[in-house]
Design a protein around this motif. Structure first.
Motif, PDB file in Angstrom:
ATOM      1  N   SER A 185     -62.025   0.684 -14.011  1.00 10.48           N
ATOM      2  CA  SER A 185     -60.904  -0.097 -13.503  1.00 10.48           C
ATOM      3  C   SER A 185     -60.981  -1.479 -14.180  1.00 10.48           C
ATOM      4  CB  SER A 185     -61.083  -0.211 -11.988  1.00 10.48           C
ATOM      5  OG  SER A 185     -60.027  -0.882 -11.422  1.00 10.48           O
ATOM      6  N   CYS A 226     -66.535   0.674 -10.705  1.00  6.98           N
ATOM      7  CA  CYS A 226     -65.300   1.319 -10.246  1.00  6.98           C
ATOM      8  C   CYS A 226     -64.685   2.091 -11.406  1.00  6.98           C
ATOM      9  CB  CYS A 226     -64.290   0.266  -9.757  1.00  6.98           C
ATOM     10  SG  CYS A 226     -64.802  -0.545  -8.258  1.00  6.98           S
ATOM     11  N   ARG A 227     -64.844   3.397 -11.344  1.00  2.40           N
ATOM     12  CA  ARG A 227     -64.430   4.233 -12.474  1.00  2.40           C
ATOM     13  C   ARG A 227     -63.724   5.489 -12.018  1.00  2.40           C
ATOM     14  NH1 ARG A 227     -67.106   3.928 -17.341  1.00  2.40           N
ATOM     15  NH2 ARG A 227     -68.508   2.158 -17.508  1.00  2.40           N
ATOM     16  N   THR A 228     -62.971   6.080 -12.950  1.00  3.35           N
ATOM     17  CA  THR A 228     -62.441   7.429 -12.738  1.00  3.35           C
ATOM     18  C   THR A 228     -63.103   8.346 -13.751  1.00  3.35           C
ATOM     19  OG1 THR A 228     -60.300   6.625 -11.993  1.00  3.35           O
ATOM     20  CG2 THR A 228     -60.365   8.885 -12.798  1.00  3.35           C
ATOM     21  N   ASN A 234     -62.835   9.599  -8.412  1.00  2.00           N
ATOM     22  CA  ASN A 234     -63.130   8.167  -8.529  1.00  2.00           C
ATOM     23  C   ASN A 234     -64.503   7.863  -7.961  1.00  2.00           C
ATOM     24  OD1 ASN A 234     -60.532   7.733  -9.478  1.00  2.00           O
ATOM     25  ND2 ASN A 234     -59.710   7.267  -7.449  1.00  2.00           N
ATOM     26  N   SER A 249     -56.124   3.185  -8.490  1.00  2.00           N
ATOM     27  CA  SER A 249     -56.859   4.044  -9.424  1.00  2.00           C
ATOM     28  C   SER A 249     -55.981   4.401 -10.610  1.00  2.00           C
ATOM     29  CB  SER A 249     -57.356   5.300  -8.722  1.00  2.00           C
ATOM     30  OG  SER A 249     -56.253   5.996  -8.196  1.00  2.00           O
ATOM     31  N   SER A 296     -57.699   3.124 -14.130  1.00  2.00           N
ATOM     32  CA  SER A 296     -58.819   3.936 -14.614  1.00  2.00           C
ATOM     33  C   SER A 296     -58.391   5.395 -14.786  1.00  2.00           C
ATOM     34  CB  SER A 296     -60.003   3.827 -13.650  1.00  2.00           C
ATOM     35  OG  SER A 296     -59.598   4.087 -12.326  1.00  2.00           O
ATOM     36  N   SER A 326     -58.077  -0.679 -19.869  1.00  2.00           N
ATOM     37  CA  SER A 326     -59.265   0.000 -19.329  1.00  2.00           C
ATOM     38  C   SER A 326     -59.926   0.926 -20.338  1.00  2.00           C
ATOM     39  CB  SER A 326     -58.877   0.816 -18.081  1.00  2.00           C
ATOM     40  OG  SER A 326     -58.891   0.003 -16.937  1.00  2.00           O
TER      41      SER A 326
END
Ligand code: DP6
Length: 360
Positions: free
Chosen positions: A26, A54-56, A115, A125, A128, A171
């Motif tokens: 993110s 904070c990632r996907t 996520n 979200s 990301s 991102s």
């Protein structure tokens, strides 16, 4: 580069099937993108810190169809569950990028995404998520051409991500990312994000971002609606000029590590973003009473402690606390003792500046 440079001429190989997986972070804007023109072109340039935690994470399995279809063929799992309600967004994204990814209707895609932060946290979200999906598609495209240089790979991934969600183009790559044409920023373009091209003091390279979850529910007004309200906004033009000027100011602030000036620009940007919401027609407010309580506490703490803690906001009630790593101990003590009380169920997320997306 221009848009047409992203249209592939032909593919050398047509893979039968395969699987790719990427994780993308993110990001949090310091100078905000708020207002856009047709085709996801921003009304002003913006710059953001890339986040780390904070990632996907998205995997895409692809299998060649017997014949090219008229519709996109895909299924979508979000955190292990089929989510029909997420599909229209992907469908719109595919429509926008079809011209640039011509194999989209030749394959069935199984998209599996999750996520690292709670979905209901109020943290968007889309940045990301769209970044991770774009990287997966680029990874597939890369397998179909004989050679693709890495610079092009990342530029096109960012270009595609932008068409999914504007902020998603920030991102992909770099810890500090600039997006949007700006006279004074070399290489800047409306088409994709670029790693910030000027010197950045060490102090910013380990900056912390603690996200206070003030309100975890659905936002009352989506970003897309908010962006549109910047058309004919009474203060729109002035706001776009201000963002332009803030980017000029930030250049020496980043180079010199001037934290007091950094705070002034970043907090002013956050409050201006919300001021634009409050002064559009129709007007709306996304901050909650606890957002303001937290801001007051931050100002009080800064006055008393002389620490360099500041806040920024995205299009919601949550508060991002930004501070240098070497002030972490005192700031964390303050967060625990004074600020957590304002968070929904006492929830917050500790993050820091990160370095971009990764293949898994
Ligand atoms: C307030 O990128 O979510 O976070 O392009 O319509 O998908 P769309 O909007 P989005 O807008 C983000 C707005 C913001 C500021 C920012 O990230 O720069």
């Amino acid at each position: 580069m221009i848009e047409n440079d992203f249209i592939p001429l032909s593919y050398k190989y047509e893979k039968e099937q395969g699987r790719v997986q990427w994780k993308a972070p993110s990001n949090i804007a310091l100078v905000k993108y708020w207002g856009k023109k047709q085709n996801q072109i921003p009304a002003n340039a913006s710059v953001s810190f890339t986040l780390d935690e904070c990632r996907t994470i998205t995997s895409v399995e692809f299998a060649k169809l017997d014949k090219v279809t008229n519709e996109f063929s895909f299924d979508l799992l979000f955190e292990g569950k089929s989510r029909e309600d997420f599909k229209p967004k992907i469908e719109t994204f595919f429509k926008r990028i079809e011209k640039y990814i011509p194999f989209l209707k030749s394959y069935h895609f199984s998209i599996n995404t999750s996520n690292t932060f709670p979905h209901s946290s109020g943290i968007a979200s889309s940045a990301s998520g769209m970044a991770a999906l774009s990287l997966c598609l680029m990874d597939i495209e890369k397998q179909m051409v004989s050679e693709m240089d890495l610079d092009f790979f990342y530029k096109k991934a960012s270009f595609l991500a932008r068409l999914g969600s504007g902020s998603a183009c920030r991102s992909i790559k770099g810890n500090l990312v600039q997006w949007g044409e700006h006279n004074d920023i070399i290489g800047s373009t409306n088409l994709y994000g670029i790693p910030y091209p000027y010197p950045v003091s060490e102090v910013f390279k380990s900056f912390q971002d603690t996200i206070l979850l003030v309100h975890k529910g659905q936002k009352s007004v989506s970003s897309t609606v908010g962006h549109n309200l910047m058309h004919n906004h009474p203060f729109g033009q002035k706001r776009f000029e201000q963002a332009h000027d803030n980017l000029i100011r930030l250049r020496s602030i980043f180079a010199q590590g001037n934290l007091d000036d950094f705070i002034e620009v970043v907090e002013s940007e956050a409050l201006t973003l919300h001021a634009m919401m409050m002064t559009s027609i129709p007007y709306f407010i996304l901050m909650k009473p606890n957002t303001l309580n937290i801001i007051e506490k931050i100002w009080e703490f800064r006055r008393d402690s002389k620490k360099h803690l500041c806040f920024t906001l995205d299009a919601g009630a949550n508060v991002h606390l930004l501070y240098p790593n070497n002030e972490k101990r005192e700031v964390n003590k303050f967060i625990k003792e004074e600020l957590i009380a304002y968070c929904e169920n006492g929830q917050y997320i500790c993050d820091q500046i990160g370095f971009g997306a990764k293949k898994m």
